[in-house]
Write an enzyme that holds these catalytic residues in place. Structure first.
Site, PDB file in Angstrom:
ATOM      1  N   GLN A  27      -0.173   4.065  -9.545  1.00 16.03           N
ATOM      2  CA  GLN A  27       0.798   3.593 -10.534  1.00 16.03           C
ATOM      3  C   GLN A  27       0.837   4.438 -11.799  1.00 16.03           C
ATOM      4  O   GLN A  27       1.809   4.362 -12.548  1.00 16.03           O
ATOM      5  CB  GLN A  27       0.505   2.135 -10.897  1.00 16.03           C
ATOM      6  CG  GLN A  27       0.774   1.194  -9.726  1.00 16.03           C
ATOM      7  CD  GLN A  27       0.414  -0.249 -10.034  1.00 16.03           C
ATOM      8  OE1 GLN A  27      -0.745  -0.613  -9.961  1.00 16.03           O
ATOM      9  NE2 GLN A  27       1.395  -1.053 -10.389  1.00 16.03           N
ATOM     10  N   HIS A  84       8.486   8.406  -0.267  1.00 13.17           N
ATOM     11  CA  HIS A  84       9.291   9.583   0.054  1.00 13.17           C
ATOM     12  C   HIS A  84      10.232   9.317   1.220  1.00 13.17           C
ATOM     13  O   HIS A  84      11.392   9.738   1.190  1.00 13.17           O
ATOM     14  CB  HIS A  84       8.377  10.797   0.341  1.00 13.17           C
ATOM     15  CG  HIS A  84       7.643  11.269  -0.878  1.00 13.17           C
ATOM     16  ND1 HIS A  84       6.443  11.948  -0.826  1.00 13.17           N
ATOM     17  CD2 HIS A  84       7.935  11.132  -2.198  1.00 13.17           C
ATOM     18  CE1 HIS A  84       6.039  12.215  -2.064  1.00 13.17           C
ATOM     19  NE2 HIS A  84       6.916  11.731  -2.900  1.00 13.17           N
ATOM     20  N   ARG A  94     -10.474  -0.739 -16.609  1.00  8.07           N
ATOM     21  CA  ARG A  94     -10.491  -0.847 -15.159  1.00  8.07           C
ATOM     22  C   ARG A  94      -9.429   0.097 -14.588  1.00  8.07           C
ATOM     23  O   ARG A  94      -8.247  -0.047 -14.903  1.00  8.07           O
ATOM     24  CB  ARG A  94     -10.204  -2.307 -14.743  1.00  8.07           C
ATOM     25  CG  ARG A  94     -10.130  -2.484 -13.270  1.00  8.07           C
ATOM     26  CD  ARG A  94      -9.974  -3.939 -12.797  1.00  8.07           C
ATOM     27  NE  ARG A  94      -9.738  -3.834 -11.377  1.00  8.07           N
ATOM     28  CZ  ARG A  94      -8.681  -4.323 -10.735  1.00  8.07           C
ATOM     29  NH1 ARG A  94      -7.773  -5.050 -11.365  1.00  8.07           N
ATOM     30  NH2 ARG A  94      -8.542  -4.104  -9.451  1.00  8.07           N
ATOM     31  N   HIS A 119      -7.103   0.664  -4.431  1.00  6.85           N
ATOM     32  CA  HIS A 119      -5.971  -0.081  -4.979  1.00  6.85           C
ATOM     33  C   HIS A 119      -4.713   0.365  -4.223  1.00  6.85           C
ATOM     34  O   HIS A 119      -3.824   0.987  -4.788  1.00  6.85           O
ATOM     35  CB  HIS A 119      -5.860   0.153  -6.487  1.00  6.85           C
ATOM     36  CG  HIS A 119      -5.062  -0.882  -7.225  1.00  6.85           C
ATOM     37  ND1 HIS A 119      -5.550  -1.601  -8.296  1.00  6.85           N
ATOM     38  CD2 HIS A 119      -3.803  -1.336  -7.031  1.00  6.85           C
ATOM     39  CE1 HIS A 119      -4.612  -2.442  -8.729  1.00  6.85           C
ATOM     40  NE2 HIS A 119      -3.543  -2.295  -7.985  1.00  6.85           N
ATOM     41  N   ASN A 163      -8.757  -4.035  -4.316  1.00  7.87           N
ATOM     42  CA  ASN A 163      -7.912  -4.811  -5.204  1.00  7.87           C
ATOM     43  C   ASN A 163      -6.895  -5.595  -4.392  1.00  7.87           C
ATOM     44  O   ASN A 163      -6.136  -5.013  -3.610  1.00  7.87           O
ATOM     45  CB  ASN A 163      -7.145  -3.896  -6.161  1.00  7.87           C
ATOM     46  CG  ASN A 163      -6.208  -4.704  -7.038  1.00  7.87           C
ATOM     47  OD1 ASN A 163      -6.664  -5.414  -7.929  1.00  7.87           O
ATOM     48  ND2 ASN A 163      -4.913  -4.664  -6.761  1.00  7.87           N
ATOM     49  N   GLU A 164      -6.852  -6.910  -4.565  1.00  5.28           N
ATOM     50  CA  GLU A 164      -5.807  -7.742  -3.958  1.00  5.28           C
ATOM     51  C   GLU A 164      -5.525  -7.331  -2.519  1.00  5.28           C
ATOM     52  O   GLU A 164      -4.403  -6.941  -2.181  1.00  5.28           O
ATOM     53  CB  GLU A 164      -4.506  -7.652  -4.758  1.00  5.28           C
ATOM     54  CG  GLU A 164      -4.632  -8.115  -6.190  1.00  5.28           C
ATOM     55  CD  GLU A 164      -3.287  -8.211  -6.915  1.00  5.28           C
ATOM     56  OE1 GLU A 164      -2.257  -7.846  -6.322  1.00  5.28           O
ATOM     57  OE2 GLU A 164      -3.260  -8.650  -8.069  1.00  5.28           O
ATOM     58  N   ASN A 224      -7.702 -11.858  -9.920  1.00  2.00           N
ATOM     59  CA  ASN A 224      -6.410 -11.506 -10.509  1.00  2.00           C
ATOM     60  C   ASN A 224      -5.503 -12.724 -10.414  1.00  2.00           C
ATOM     61  O   ASN A 224      -5.386 -13.324  -9.334  1.00  2.00           O
ATOM     62  CB  ASN A 224      -5.721 -10.379  -9.725  1.00  2.00           C
ATOM     63  CG  ASN A 224      -6.375  -9.023  -9.939  1.00  2.00           C
ATOM     64  OD1 ASN A 224      -7.396  -8.912 -10.609  1.00  2.00           O
ATOM     65  ND2 ASN A 224      -5.765  -8.003  -9.359  1.00  2.00           N
ATOM     66  N   TYR A 253      -1.642 -14.468 -12.159  1.00  2.39           N
ATOM     67  CA  TYR A 253      -0.503 -14.305 -13.060  1.00  2.39           C
ATOM     68  C   TYR A 253       0.318 -15.572 -13.252  1.00  2.39           C
ATOM     69  O   TYR A 253       0.914 -15.771 -14.285  1.00  2.39           O
ATOM     70  CB  TYR A 253       0.445 -13.215 -12.508  1.00  2.39           C
ATOM     71  CG  TYR A 253      -0.100 -11.817 -12.592  1.00  2.39           C
ATOM     72  CD1 TYR A 253      -0.921 -11.290 -11.593  1.00  2.39           C
ATOM     73  CD2 TYR A 253       0.218 -11.000 -13.672  1.00  2.39           C
ATOM     74  CE1 TYR A 253      -1.413 -10.000 -11.674  1.00  2.39           C
ATOM     75  CE2 TYR A 253      -0.263  -9.695 -13.762  1.00  2.39           C
ATOM     76  CZ  TYR A 253      -1.085  -9.195 -12.770  1.00  2.39           C
ATOM     77  OH  TYR A 253      -1.567  -7.915 -12.857  1.00  2.39           O
ATOM     78  N   GLU A 284      -7.288  -9.043 -13.691  1.00  2.00           N
ATOM     79  CA  GLU A 284      -5.885  -8.771 -14.036  1.00  2.00           C
ATOM     80  C   GLU A 284      -5.210 -10.054 -14.471  1.00  2.00           C
ATOM     81  O   GLU A 284      -5.420 -11.116 -13.858  1.00  2.00           O
ATOM     82  CB  GLU A 284      -5.071  -8.240 -12.842  1.00  2.00           C
ATOM     83  CG  GLU A 284      -5.227  -6.783 -12.561  1.00  2.00           C
ATOM     84  CD  GLU A 284      -4.348  -6.314 -11.398  1.00  2.00           C
ATOM     85  OE1 GLU A 284      -3.234  -6.848 -11.214  1.00  2.00           O
ATOM     86  OE2 GLU A 284      -4.796  -5.404 -10.679  1.00  2.00           O
TER      87      GLU A 284
END
Ligand SMILES: *[C@@H]1O[C@H](CO)[C@@H](O)[C@H](O)[C@H]1NC(C)=O
Ligand SMILES: *[C@@H]1O[C@H](CO)[C@@H](O)[C@H](O)[C@H]1NC(C)=O
Ligand SMILES: *[C@@H]1O[C@H](CO)[C@@H](O)[C@H](O)[C@H]1NC(C)=O
Length: 497
Positions: A42, A62, A100, A145, A189-190, A332, A334, A401
């Site tokens: 990212q 791509h 992180r 990740h 991650n996740e 994590n 949200y 997160e």
């Protein structure tokens, strides 16, 4: 859980639901740690620079630019590969205790295998880690990740059980190279996003659509891979490096739609399917997948005509091997969703949703963000923390997160609203409910490549100008707010001493 236990939980939940999260005037504990996060694909860019190999997100963006907003990709992203010193300067200005970030497997091992190490990639992370440490910032490093080396995808990716060994070898190399300086490791991650979106729904890289089969195979490998890396650390590195290793699991809070026994059961089933799928084997004192998943998937698989459950089984030895492979609970989160009981979906095409068979939605009155899935529901986080505390036997929790998306405005008052209310609910979970949360990570340090949404959803404390070849970073109001929270450990003008 028995019905009367569920009822007690529900009564507590209804009480908590009335706390909307106006920030309280108490301080975070003295040793509470604040950080911020990013991920390699990212932010780094430099996708083919200095010997880096291709990974599944390079490949996917791509060949499927039509699936990404504005046809964008992470080829340059925030150009952190070249601008990491500016990133560290921002972190220093924020005053964070830790940063992180994730390692790009393909930057270190272009083919994915440990036979060929790419020295410029190693140097990049050595330099970043050194710059952080010189500024008193602890590196918190995620090994994976989402950016699998493409050659490993060509062997089938995560549904291939042998990837557990290749991951373990990569993890050993990372501990060897960086472990003298890195004391906090996160393996994956996740993983749910990797497995469900990547190998189930097939909407994220590598785009394999195998709902109800590929997703379960992927998770099975990932859990075994995580445990192998943890045991390698334990056996070969812990004595000399003395760090911590965990796996980041993500979830919404799932609130029952009503106080009916059915809705309460449905909400519990949903969190087990969504979160217990990954968390239970590692963090639950009994280990293994949640029983409700084992039973329902076995039953539906049989009705569908499969000779065995689509959910792979762990042997008793594997259950023991994976259980307890954590040094803190890495979470994590949200947002929140509401859950209603539903009749079992008809038997037909296998899917994870049908295996769970519940109705999930969000309240249209909740404040929104730039991301369709992200509603602002501060009280949900406090309930989730209480649920984790009760379900997994009072672990130490680090929120790895949490954050809010908008369209990139510099005076980002909605992000400040989100952080102040979420942090207040987290603080109440600590001070009033006795949940052991010891750290918080704001996602994200800066605006970056938000997967299928490209550069249209911004989570940063700092703005990045993606039209400028210099990728100029500019401070936002929320960064000033967070900086003050870190400095004072207080969410309002003055806190009780
Ligand atoms: C929703 O947004 C409004 C306007 O920004 C704000 O006043 C209110 O506190 C927010 N509510 C929550 C729960 O964030
Ligand atoms: C929180 O966890 C840490 C690490 O395990 C431990 O030292 C501490 O005593 C715990 N605090 C509470 C309040 O449980
Ligand atoms: C590049 O961006 C940085 C901030 O990210 C800024 O300090 C610097 O002045 C910019 N350089 C140019 C040539 O615009």
């Amino acid at each position: 859980m028995k019905f009367n236990q569920l009822l007690i939980v529900f009564v507590v939940q209804v009480f908590l639901r009335t706390t909307y999260g106006e920030p309280i005037n108490k301080k975070f504990p003295e040793n509470f740690l604040f950080g911020t996060a990013t991920a390699s694909y990212q932010v780094e860019g430099a996708w083919i620079t200095d010997g880096k190999g291709e990974n599944i997100w390079d490949h996917f963006t791509h060949i499927h630019s039509d699936l990404i907003a504005n046809g964008d990709n992470g080829d340059i992203a925030c150009d952190s590969y070249n601008k990491y010193q500016e990133d560290v300067a921002m972190l220093k200005d924020l005053g964070v205790n830790f940063y992180r970030f994730s390692l790009s497997w393909s930057r270190i091992l272009p083919s994915g295998f440990t036979n060929q190490v790419n020295q410029p990639g190693v140097d990049y992370y050595k330099n970043l880690i050194a710059a952080l440490k010189e500024n008193g910032i602890e590196p918190y490093v995620t090994l994976y990740h989402w950016d699998l080396p493409e050659p490993l995808q060509e062997l089938g990716g995560w549904p291939n059980p042998d990837l557990a060994d290749y991951f373990a070898e990569y993890a050993r190399l990372a501990f060897t190279l960086f472990g003298d300086d890195v004391k906090n490791w996160m393996t994956f991650n996740e993983a749910k996003q990797t497995c469900q979106l990547g190998y189930g729904y097939g909407v994220y890289a590598p785009g394999v659509a195998s709902d109800g089969i590929g997703d379960y195979l992927c998770a099975h490998t990932v859990l075994r891979a995580h445990a192998k890396a943890y045991h390698i650390y334990d056996e070969e590195f812990r004595a000399t490096q003395n760090g911590r290793v965990s796996m980041v699991v993500d979830t919404d809070w799932f609130e029952p739609d009503s106080d009916s026994e059915e809705d309460i059961e449905a909400a519990e089933r949903r969190i087990q399917f969504n979160f217990g799928w990954y968390a239970n084997a590692i963090y639950h004192p009994d280990g293994n997948y949640p029983q409700v998943m084992i039973d329902r998937i076995a039953d539906r698989s049989q009705q569908e005509g499969f000779p065995r459950s689509r959910l792979p089984e762990f042997t008793p030895e594997e259950v023991e091997y994976i259980k307890g492979t954590y040094d803190f609970f890495a979470l994590n989160t949200y947002t929140t969703s509401l859950v209603k009981w539903s009749d079992d979906y008809p038997i037909g095409t296998p899917s994870w949703d049908a295996d769970g068979s519940v109705t999930v939605y969000q309240d249209s009155s909740w404040n929104s963000s730039a991301s369709g899935w992200l509603k602002v529901v501060p009280w949900g986080t406090r309930k989730l923390l209480n649920w984790i505390d009760q379900t997994y036997d009072h672990p130490e929790i680090v929120i790895t997160e949490n954050g809010y998306s908008d369209h990139g405005e510099l005076d980002d008052q909605d992000r400040i609203n989100y952080y102040s209310k979420y942090l207040s609910n987290i603080l109440q979970a600590i001070l009033e409910d006795g949940v052991n949360v010891t750290g918080y990570t704001a996602w994200s340090l800066m605006d970056n490549f938000e997967w299928l949404s490209g550069y249209t959803e911004k989570f940063g404390l700092y703005q990045v100008d993606f039209t400028d070849p210099n990728r100029t970073r500019t401070i936002k109001s929320s960064a000033k707010f967070y900086k003050n929270v870190i400095a004072t450990k207080c969410l309002v003008d003055t806190c009780e001493e």
